[in-house]
Design an enzyme around this catalytic site. Sequence first.
Site, PDB file in Angstrom:
ATOM      1  N   CYS A  65       0.850  -1.185   0.000  1.00  0.00           N
ATOM      2  CA  CYS A  65       0.000   0.000   0.000  1.00  0.00           C
ATOM      3  C   CYS A  65       0.888   1.237   0.000  1.00  0.00           C
ATOM      4  O   CYS A  65       1.783   1.360   0.836  1.00  0.00           O
ATOM      5  CB  CYS A  65      -0.906  -0.026   1.240  1.00  0.00           C
ATOM      6  SG  CYS A  65      -1.924   1.459   1.422  1.00  0.00           S
ATOM      7  N   CYS A  68       0.407   3.149   3.639  1.00  0.00           N
ATOM      8  CA  CYS A  68       0.859   2.657   4.945  1.00  0.00           C
ATOM      9  C   CYS A  68       1.921   1.565   4.877  1.00  0.00           C
ATOM     10  O   CYS A  68       2.427   1.140   5.915  1.00  0.00           O
ATOM     11  CB  CYS A  68      -0.331   2.175   5.769  1.00  0.00           C
ATOM     12  SG  CYS A  68      -1.107   0.677   5.128  1.00  0.00           S
ATOM     13  N   CYS A 114      -7.332  -1.078   1.390  1.00  0.00           N
ATOM     14  CA  CYS A 114      -6.346  -1.544   2.355  1.00  0.00           C
ATOM     15  C   CYS A 114      -7.073  -1.639   3.693  1.00  0.00           C
ATOM     16  O   CYS A 114      -7.689  -0.669   4.129  1.00  0.00           O
ATOM     17  CB  CYS A 114      -5.171  -0.575   2.432  1.00  0.00           C
ATOM     18  SG  CYS A 114      -3.995  -0.982   3.740  1.00  0.00           S
ATOM     19  N   CYS A 117      -5.367   0.973   6.464  1.00  0.00           N
ATOM     20  CA  CYS A 117      -5.502   2.435   6.437  1.00  0.00           C
ATOM     21  C   CYS A 117      -6.707   2.935   5.641  1.00  0.00           C
ATOM     22  O   CYS A 117      -6.871   4.137   5.474  1.00  0.00           O
ATOM     23  CB  CYS A 117      -4.225   3.072   5.906  1.00  0.00           C
ATOM     24  SG  CYS A 117      -3.958   2.835   4.129  1.00  0.00           S
ATOM     25  N   CYS A 137      -8.422  -5.719  -9.707  1.00  0.00           N
ATOM     26  CA  CYS A 137      -8.041  -4.674 -10.655  1.00  0.00           C
ATOM     27  C   CYS A 137      -7.641  -3.453  -9.826  1.00  0.00           C
ATOM     28  O   CYS A 137      -8.494  -2.769  -9.261  1.00  0.00           O
ATOM     29  CB  CYS A 137      -9.229  -4.391 -11.562  1.00  0.00           C
ATOM     30  SG  CYS A 137      -8.879  -3.291 -12.920  1.00  0.00           S
TER      31      CYS A 137
END
Length: 148
Positions: A65, A68, A114, A117, A137
């Site tokens: 991510c 984070c 995510c 976060c 995707c």
Amino acid sequence: MIDWNDVIRFASGENPKPPTRVEMTDQKWKELLTPDSYFVTRQKGTERAHSSEMCSLFEPGRYKCICCGTALFDASEKFASKSGWPSFTQPVAIENIAHKRDKGYGMERIEVLCNVCDAHLGHVFPDGPAPSGLRYCINAVALEQINE
């Protein structure tokens, strides 16, 4: 391995508990992210299709991510979907990804976030390759590739 039935169950409010949480003010996210990454991850935007070379790169490694640093996808689960965005069949760990029903733009899809976060990553569809049949995707600007 998760499948479409798991995705629907998660999107109906049964997402796994995240391993940890990262929360910041909107101003702090703006300071840490590029304008494109902020738009996609914090404002649920979408980058233009085929705007990143990440779709055609298949080096070993992990995708984290951008907000984070949580490990989200492994390159071994990446495939050439020709959708215009990086595509994966499975997350690294089910507790790192959250699924949410998205009824925007006159259609119903499953949004992928995510789970640490709440960054918007993209969407998941049931048209991927076997054995899972999933196509995560994902916006390239929501990811950072780490070669391991």
